[in-house]
Design an enzyme around this catalytic site. Structure first.
Site, PDB file in Angstrom:
ATOM      1  N   CYS A  40     -10.293   8.350 -27.778  1.00 31.00           N
ATOM      2  CA  CYS A  40     -10.002   9.008 -26.502  1.00 31.00           C
ATOM      3  C   CYS A  40      -9.368   8.004 -25.534  1.00 31.00           C
ATOM      4  CB  CYS A  40     -11.325   9.545 -25.939  1.00 31.00           C
ATOM      5  SG  CYS A  40     -11.277  10.213 -24.280  1.00 31.00           S
ATOM      6  N   HIS A  41      -8.676   8.519 -24.503  1.00 29.11           N
ATOM      7  CA  HIS A  41      -8.088   7.649 -23.482  1.00 29.11           C
ATOM      8  C   HIS A  41      -9.120   6.763 -22.803  1.00 29.11           C
ATOM      9  CE1 HIS A  41      -4.312   9.950 -23.657  1.00 29.11           C
ATOM     10  NE2 HIS A  41      -3.813   8.843 -23.170  1.00 29.11           N
ATOM     11  N   THR A  42     -10.353   7.242 -22.698  1.00 26.48           N
ATOM     12  CA  THR A  42     -11.367   6.436 -22.019  1.00 26.48           C
ATOM     13  C   THR A  42     -11.691   5.176 -22.828  1.00 26.48           C
ATOM     14  OG1 THR A  42     -12.226   8.496 -21.161  1.00 26.48           O
ATOM     15  CG2 THR A  42     -13.622   6.582 -20.881  1.00 26.48           C
ATOM     16  N   HIS A  62     -16.970   7.320 -28.193  1.00 27.54           N
ATOM     17  CA  HIS A  62     -17.925   8.229 -27.541  1.00 27.54           C
ATOM     18  C   HIS A  62     -17.695   9.676 -27.960  1.00 27.54           C
ATOM     19  CE1 HIS A  62     -14.313   8.174 -25.061  1.00 27.54           C
ATOM     20  NE2 HIS A  62     -14.639   9.417 -24.712  1.00 27.54           N
ATOM     21  N   GLU A  63     -16.928   9.878 -29.062  1.00 23.91           N
ATOM     22  CA  GLU A  63     -16.584  11.247 -29.453  1.00 23.91           C
ATOM     23  C   GLU A  63     -16.889  11.412 -30.946  1.00 23.91           C
ATOM     24  OE1 GLU A  63     -12.931  13.395 -27.547  1.00 23.91           O
ATOM     25  OE2 GLU A  63     -12.325  12.818 -29.559  1.00 23.91           O
ATOM     26  N   CYS A  92     -31.882  15.215 -20.055  1.00 24.96           N
ATOM     27  CA  CYS A  92     -33.317  14.937 -20.250  1.00 24.96           C
ATOM     28  C   CYS A  92     -34.178  16.153 -19.925  1.00 24.96           C
ATOM     29  CB  CYS A  92     -33.751  13.729 -19.420  1.00 24.96           C
ATOM     30  SG  CYS A  92     -33.938  14.072 -17.651  1.00 24.96           S
ATOM     31  N   CYS A  95     -35.246  15.088 -15.033  1.00 22.25           N
ATOM     32  CA  CYS A  95     -34.890  14.354 -13.812  1.00 22.25           C
ATOM     33  C   CYS A  95     -34.489  15.349 -12.715  1.00 22.25           C
ATOM     34  CB  CYS A  95     -33.772  13.344 -14.078  1.00 22.25           C
ATOM     35  SG  CYS A  95     -32.123  14.060 -14.328  1.00 22.25           S
ATOM     36  N   CYS A  98     -31.175  17.136 -13.582  1.00 20.94           N
ATOM     37  CA  CYS A  98     -31.292  18.227 -14.558  1.00 20.94           C
ATOM     38  C   CYS A  98     -32.014  19.429 -13.940  1.00 20.94           C
ATOM     39  CB  CYS A  98     -32.046  17.749 -15.799  1.00 20.94           C
ATOM     40  SG  CYS A  98     -31.054  16.752 -16.935  1.00 20.94           S
ATOM     41  N   CYS A 106     -27.117  14.186 -15.661  1.00 19.61           N
ATOM     42  CA  CYS A 106     -28.473  13.653 -15.882  1.00 19.61           C
ATOM     43  C   CYS A 106     -28.484  12.157 -15.594  1.00 19.61           C
ATOM     44  CB  CYS A 106     -28.872  13.905 -17.337  1.00 19.61           C
ATOM     45  SG  CYS A 106     -30.418  13.117 -17.840  1.00 19.61           S
ATOM     46  N   ARG A 110     -29.078   6.404 -16.766  1.00 16.23           N
ATOM     47  CA  ARG A 110     -27.803   6.006 -16.174  1.00 16.23           C
ATOM     48  C   ARG A 110     -27.696   4.467 -16.027  1.00 16.23           C
ATOM     49  NH1 ARG A 110     -23.292   6.853 -16.899  1.00 16.23           N
ATOM     50  NH2 ARG A 110     -22.514   4.940 -16.060  1.00 16.23           N
ATOM     51  N   CYS A 169     -16.224  15.037 -26.610  1.00 12.10           N
ATOM     52  CA  CYS A 169     -15.580  14.678 -25.332  1.00 12.10           C
ATOM     53  C   CYS A 169     -14.474  15.670 -24.968  1.00 12.10           C
ATOM     54  CB  CYS A 169     -15.053  13.248 -25.341  1.00 12.10           C
ATOM     55  SG  CYS A 169     -14.286  12.783 -23.773  1.00 12.10           S
ATOM     56  N   ARG A 364      -4.779  14.075 -30.675  1.00 17.97           N
ATOM     57  CA  ARG A 364      -6.038  13.400 -30.947  1.00 17.97           C
ATOM     58  C   ARG A 364      -5.989  12.783 -32.336  1.00 17.97           C
ATOM     59  NH1 ARG A 364      -8.204  12.426 -26.987  1.00 17.97           N
ATOM     60  NH2 ARG A 364     -10.376  12.896 -26.544  1.00 17.97           N
TER      61      ARG A 364
HETATM   62  N1  APR Z   1       3.630  15.180 -14.060  1.00 15.56           N
HETATM   63  C1  APR Z   1       3.396  16.071 -15.056  1.00 15.56           C
HETATM   64  N2  APR Z   1       2.910  15.723 -16.271  1.00 15.56           N
HETATM   65  C2  APR Z   1       2.666  14.417 -16.489  1.00 15.56           C
HETATM   66  C3  APR Z   1       2.891  13.426 -15.501  1.00 15.56           C
HETATM   67  C4  APR Z   1       3.420  13.857 -14.237  1.00 15.56           C
HETATM   68  N3  APR Z   1       3.646  13.003 -13.248  1.00 15.56           N
HETATM   69  N4  APR Z   1       2.555  12.225 -16.028  1.00 15.56           N
HETATM   70  C5  APR Z   1       2.110  12.460 -17.277  1.00 15.56           C
HETATM   71  N5  APR Z   1       2.194  13.775 -17.572  1.00 15.56           N
HETATM   72  C6  APR Z   1       1.798  14.458 -18.804  1.00 15.56           C
HETATM   73  C7  APR Z   1       2.181  13.746 -20.084  1.00 15.56           C
HETATM   74  O1  APR Z   1       3.498  14.073 -20.495  1.00 15.56           O
HETATM   75  C8  APR Z   1       1.129  14.254 -21.078  1.00 15.56           C
HETATM   76  O2  APR Z   1       1.552  15.415 -21.761  1.00 15.56           O
HETATM   77  O3  APR Z   1       0.378  14.501 -18.840  1.00 15.56           O
HETATM   78  C9  APR Z   1      -0.071  14.608 -20.196  1.00 15.56           C
HETATM   79  C10 APR Z   1      -1.274  13.670 -20.397  1.00 15.56           C
HETATM   80  O4  APR Z   1      -1.756  13.880 -21.678  1.00 15.56           O
HETATM   81  P1  APR Z   1      -2.448  12.751 -22.559  1.00 15.56           P
HETATM   82  O5  APR Z   1      -1.734  11.471 -22.373  1.00 15.56           O
HETATM   83  O6  APR Z   1      -2.597  13.322 -23.930  1.00 15.56           O
HETATM   84  O7  APR Z   1      -3.888  12.561 -21.884  1.00 15.56           O
HETATM   85  P2  APR Z   1      -5.256  13.360 -22.112  1.00 15.56           P
HETATM   86  O8  APR Z   1      -5.947  12.865 -23.324  1.00 15.56           O
HETATM   87  O9  APR Z   1      -5.009  14.823 -22.014  1.00 15.56           O
HETATM   88  O10 APR Z   1      -6.080  12.870 -20.855  1.00 15.56           O
HETATM   89  C11 APR Z   1      -5.620  13.152 -19.537  1.00 15.56           C
HETATM   90  O11 APR Z   1      -7.831  12.786 -18.698  1.00 15.56           O
HETATM   91  O12 APR Z   1      -9.476  11.812 -19.983  1.00 15.56           O
HETATM   92  C12 APR Z   1      -8.593  11.634 -18.933  1.00 15.56           C
HETATM   93  O13 APR Z   1      -8.128   9.314 -18.943  1.00 15.56           O
HETATM   94  C13 APR Z   1      -7.620  10.552 -19.297  1.00 15.56           C
HETATM   95  O14 APR Z   1      -6.711  10.513 -17.191  1.00 15.56           O
HETATM   96  C14 APR Z   1      -6.455  10.958 -18.505  1.00 15.56           C
HETATM   97  C15 APR Z   1      -6.471  12.468 -18.513  1.00 15.56           C
HETATM   98 ZN    ZN Z   2     -13.476  10.783 -23.888  1.00 18.95          ZN
END
Ligand code: APR
Ligand code: ZN
Length: 369
Positions: A40-42, A62-63, A92, A95, A98, A106, A110, A169, A364
């Site tokens: 994931c991006h995180t 985390h997924e 939990c 808390c 919850c 929760c 933390r 996630c 993904r």
């Molecule tokens: N305007 C419109 N669309 C945009 C812009 C913008 N300025 N900048 C980026 N995008 C689009 C990208 O083209 C892409 O399709 O946003 C989309 C983002 O998708 P992903 O990169 O696949 O990210 P995703 O996994 O969906 O997560 C999005 O959520 O979990 C958080 O950290 C993560 O902040 C991120 C967000």
């Molecule tokens: Zn995530």
């Protein structure tokens, strides 16, 4: 025991596959064999070093999804053989958070979770006696991991691990934001900013609850086809709109969105998402995670005139209660996960998953063990 894990030693550097020592589950904890984990991006944000709370060395991830192998003392709700999804947001059921029934955040563990530790203040992972941190309380980039019982959702046994791990996630974050945070009603007009792994799940959540217009906003026209398959009714590329985007969206929705969702993590699009909402009642939900130190702004009059700005973490879902239901929705064909998992690879190739993400080539990637 010895486990195979992808270890993050240094910010900004690739992960290293290592043999790591894992101590047995303590009271209230369970040992889980991880079968699959999404990337994931995180995870990438923490690995990059930009996450101010990131700790190293750590086992990220985390997924995940897997099987309970052993339970520690006092564990009542789980037994060896149970199929499970680890939860970075525990439940939990005791808390104040919850018991409020107003939030899914929760707070039971933390403090230690944020320090990369189990609830007793120690780590189960080590190499040569040196501590390796847990991550988000889950550390799913390891073939075995330990979690507190309250951070584990029991799921049905016929669900495929390499698909339902994504419910740990991304799927829940997107669909949950529609159902639990915004409570979108049938017939509502919805605008979704960002058509990545999160935004596409918002779109299918909106379709599931019977939204009317489901407008997707993305600067990448290649996102259109899949988004339409998931339920998007109108595509807007901001770069092709003559003039300002906000009035264009207000016009398209005949007065503004009933609900908007920001799934990019950009403070400028967060403002647009709020301001394209309908006067008097439009609700905008922030899902995307903005960079450290970023701030949002708008004119207060936007809120005085009835727009509502909200945020959503893990889709507002209570993990142990709601995650098993979302697995059922997948198994019943109500939601599509398969088309979102664009790449599957063994844990040994996990760095390729990060490369694919950074190049924007995957929605993904899932690693298997
Ligand atoms: N305007 C419109 N669309 C945009 C812009 C913008 N300025 N900048 C980026 N995008 C689009 C990208 O083209 C892409 O399709 O946003 C989309 C983002 O998708 P992903 O990169 O696949 O990210 P995703 O996994 O969906 O997560 C999005 O959520 O979990 C958080 O950290 C993560 O902040 C991120 C967000
Ligand atoms: Zn995530």
């Amino acid at each position: 025991m010895e486990v195979k894990a992808a270890v993050a030693y240094t910010p900004g550097k690739p992960l290293t596959i290592e043999t790591v020592q894992l101590a047995p589950p303590q009271a209230g904890e369970v040992l889980i064999e991880i079968k699959a984990s999404g990337v994931c991006h995180t995870d990438a944000f923490t690995l990059s070093g930009d996450d101010p709370e990131g700790l190293f060395p750590a086992i990220l991830g985390h997924e995940g999804a897997g099987i309970v192998i052993e339970v520690g003392a006092d564990v009542k709700s789980l037994k060896p053989g149970d199929h499970v999804i680890p939860l970075y947001t525990p439940e939990c059921r005791q808390c104040d958070y919850c018991l409020s029934f107003k939030t899914n955040l929760c707070q039971a563990i933390r403090g230690t979770q944020g320090q990369g530790l189990m609830p007793d203040g120690t780590s189960r992972f080590s190499i040569g006696g040196d501590r390796i941190h847990h991550y988000m309380g889950t550390s799913t980039f390891a073939n075995y991991t330990v979690l507190p019982e309250i951070a584990v959702a029991k799921i049905r046994e016929d669900a495929p691990f390499d698909k339902v791990c994504y419910i740990g996630c991304g799927v829940t974050t997107g669909i949950g934001a529609v159902i639990y945070t915004a409570k979108v009603e049938p017939g509502a007009n919805v605008v979704v900013f960002g058509l990545g792994g999160i935004g596409l799940n918002v779109i299918q959540g909106a379709r599931m609850v019977g939204a009317n217009k489901i407008i997707g906003v993305d600067i990448n026209p290649k996102k259109r086809e899949l988004a339409e398959k998931f339920g998007m009714t109108h595509f807007v590329n901001p770069q092709e709109v003559a003039g300002d985007l906000v009035p264009y969206l207000v016009d398209l929705t005949k007065g503004g969105a009933d609900y908007s969702f920001e799934c990019i993590g950009n403070v400028n699009t967060m403002r647009q998402a709020l301001e394209c909402c309908h006067k008097g009642w439009g609700v905008s939900v922030i899902i995307g995670v903005a960079g450290a130190g970023k701030e949002i702004s708008t004119r207060p009059f936007q809120l005085v005139t009835g727009r509502v700005w909200k945020g959503s973490a893990f889709g507002g879902a209570r993990g142990r209660t709601d995650v098993p239901k979302i697995v059922d929705w997948y198994m019943d064909g109500k939601i599509n996960i398969d088309d979102l998992i664009t790449h599957v690879m063994p844990i040994e190739r996990i760095n390729d998953a990060f490369d694919l993400m950074h190049r924007g080539e995957s929605i993904r990637s899932v690693v298997t063990f």
